[in-house]
Design an enzyme around this catalytic site. Structure first.
Site: not given
Lengths: 385, 198
Positions: A156, A226, A321, A354-355
């Site tokens: 990232s 968040r 992602d 994405h994680d």
């Protein structure tokens, strides 16, 4: 929980690198010196040819692997990939992991004291960009007497730093590993960052960024920021299989207050984030993400920007992602090919969005391990000649 | 090295820029990087193959050939290689054209569907041929565009491509006199080195 099993680096103690000289930033501002907090795992070999730099992402920090004390239950954020026998094998590599300037985990940042006012910088901390981070990491490398990194690795925002390293210090990076990253953010991606920033700055407790002085914190805004981020780091399928429509409490049919599992999860993630992250740092880091565009120096031509890079590249992305999609990685790969650089690229099947880059996905970790093993044996061969 | 790859390797000049389509475990590129210091990339879509390439330090790019070669610039390679892959792509015509767009020359190898065993199998049993060099059944085969040497050469003529060299071998990758007599009948594998006419 044992923190001394053979598959992790055990208890680690952070170090501080103090740079006493003025440090000029890309935006024209300057720091009168700075501290960088970092951790290292493994041992530097005699030729200093096995050093690897880990660059962290938006909400990351220096604590990438192992535990901070024997009672610690949560390992560092990239413990799935760093440790004895893991993809980044600490039996073979010397890994340096640093908290970036502007961070909130010990390196100089908005929470640090501004020497000119003797108060916390807060919102007045100068905007730092990826290039500044790379320059400061380079000073740390010199301090550690690492002339050349075997690899600079990041996911990232961390991948952006690895890419910038290859451009700014071509002689000092043997391999750049870019994971779930982009050569610049898309409008959609910037839009999500701006919503997160608005959530923070519109919280009445933000107090124009001087919440520390007024002994408060924009918890609600930071939590919202968040939560938004988290949704974009997961995928539709991933959330469906993890939470589905399961209820945490209440009953829809009985007209009760209902909390879905996914809501509960997001609330928890948001709340715990406010305990460990500074709002001004969040604003600063998201802007650094938005501003990153190394091709701006070459009139938008990424191929030209990469022209002087000497590293070999590994570029990896994940199918689900959508925040840093495989297409963004492909743009980097295509530019590297057009520039005639050594590059390998893999698109890893994963439903975790994405994680994924933080998770122990077997194909992902074994690809990284295979690449680094070969990189290390090549470097060793070169040293022996 | 696989005998057909040996044939390909012999054609590559030192320091050449090479693109290998369907590069498999990276054996050819690895060999060429070591012995001819080529700058090469391999494309493959198989996860296991990509892992094997990474372990060899081969520049492997995970890319499906059916998506074309649009990400490669004109004339960016001295040689584009495709060994035993053309029969499994969706659009062989387009891919051949693309190969000679991004590369000055190319090499294509493929199994010959005109081999006498195939012909005999179809004639005698009335069923799609299954043989040592084409082991799949019609419903599970990745080989969706099988052709004979004659078919392939007709396509090359249609596309105005120059056949710089043709080598025909049996399934042990030997060149025998019988093959030279009637390649489309006795050759198991064809090896074509192609160039542009202009």
């Amino acid at each position: 929980m044992s923190t001394h099993t053979s598959d992790n680096v055990g208890v680690v103690t952070p170090s501080v690198f103090h740079y006493p000289e003025p440090f000029v930033l890309q935006n024209g501002g300057a720091l009168e010196g700075f501290d960088l907090v970092y951790e290292t795992y493994g041992n530097l070999n005699a030729t200093a040819s096995n050093a690897v730099l880990i660059c962290h992402a938006l909400s990351g920090h220096h604590h990438a692997a192992g535990y901070h004390d024997s009672a610690d239950t949560k390992p560092g954020w990239w413990d799935s990939c760093i440790g004895p026998g893991k993809a980044m094998d600490t039996d073979k590599l010397f890994i340096v992991s640093v908290n970036n300037l502007g961070g909130c985990h010990g390196s100089t940042g908005p929470e640090s004291i501004d020497p000119s006012t003797q108060e916390p910088f807060g919102p007045d901390f100068p905007q730092v960009v990826v290039k500044d981070w790379v320059a400061s990491q380079m000073l740390l490398a010199e301090h550690l007497q690492i002339e050349r990194f075997l690899a600079v690795i990041g996911g990232s925002l961390g991948g952006m730093q690895a890419l910038q390293w290859s451009i700014d210090f071509p002689e000092r990076v043997e391999n750049a590993v870019l994971i779930a990253t982009a050569a610049k953010l898309t409008a959609q991606n910037i839009a999500f960052n701006e919503i997160a920033r608005q959530a923070i700055t519109s919280d009445p407790e933000y107090r124009a960024g001087r919440y520390r002085l007024e002994d408060t914190n924009p918890d609600h805004g930071l939590m919202l920021a968040r939560m938004i981020g988290h949704v974009t780091y997961l995928s539709d399928d991933g959330m469906a299989s993890r939470f589905g429509r399961e209820l945490k409490s209440g009953d829809i049919d009985k007209d009760q207050d209902v909390e879905f599992q996914v809501e509960s999860y997001l609330h928890h993630q948001g709340r715990s984030f406010t305990q460990r992250f500074d709002a001004n740092t969040y604003l600063l880091m998201t802007r650094a993400l938005d501003y990153f565009d190394p091709a701006r120096e070459t009139d938008g031509d990424l191929v030209a920007a990469l022209n002087h890079a000497k590293a070999r590249f590994l570029v990896m992305s994940f199918t689900s992602d959508w925040r840093f999609s495989p297409e963004r990685s492909k743009e980097i790969v295509d530019a590297l090919i057009a520039a005639g650089k050594d590059v390998a690229a893999a698109v890893i099947e994963s439903e975790h969005g994405h994680d994924s880059f933080l998770l122990p996905i077997p194909r992902y970790t074994s690809a990284l391990q295979a690449y680094l093993n070969h990189a290390l044996s090549r470097a060793t061969e070169q040293w022996n000649h | 090295m696989r005998p057909d790859l040996e044939l390909v390797a012999n054609l590559i000049q030192t320091d050449a820029r090479v693109l290998d389509l369907g590069c498999g475990d990276g054996e050819l590129l690895h060999n060429l990087q070591q012995h001819k210091s080529v700058i090469g990339y391999g494309l493959d879509k198989d996860a296991e193959n990509i892992g094997l390439c990474l372990a060899k330090g081969v520049n492997v790019i995970e890319q499906d050939l059916d998506e074309g070669l649009g990400n490669f610039q004109d004339d960016s390679f001295d040689m584009v290689i495709m060994t035993e892959t053309i029969q499994s792509v969706h659009n062989p015509l387009l891919l051949l054209q693309e190969m000679l767009r991004v590369g000055r020359e190319c090499v294509v190898t493929f199994p010959n569907f005109g081999h006498w065993r195939c012909r005999l199998h179809l004639a005698a049993s009335g069923k799609m041929p299954v043989s040592a060099h084409l082991p799949h059944r019609w419903y599970d085969t990745p080989n969706i565009h099988l052709c004979t040497f004659n078919d392939f050469e007709a396509l090359c003529a249609h596309l105005n491509m120059l056949i710089l060299q043709r080598r025909v071998v049996n399934r042990h990758h030997n060149e025998r006199s019988l093959i030279n007599l009637a390649p489309n009948l006795f050759g198991s594998y064809g090896f074509y080195h192609l160039g542009r006419t202009t």
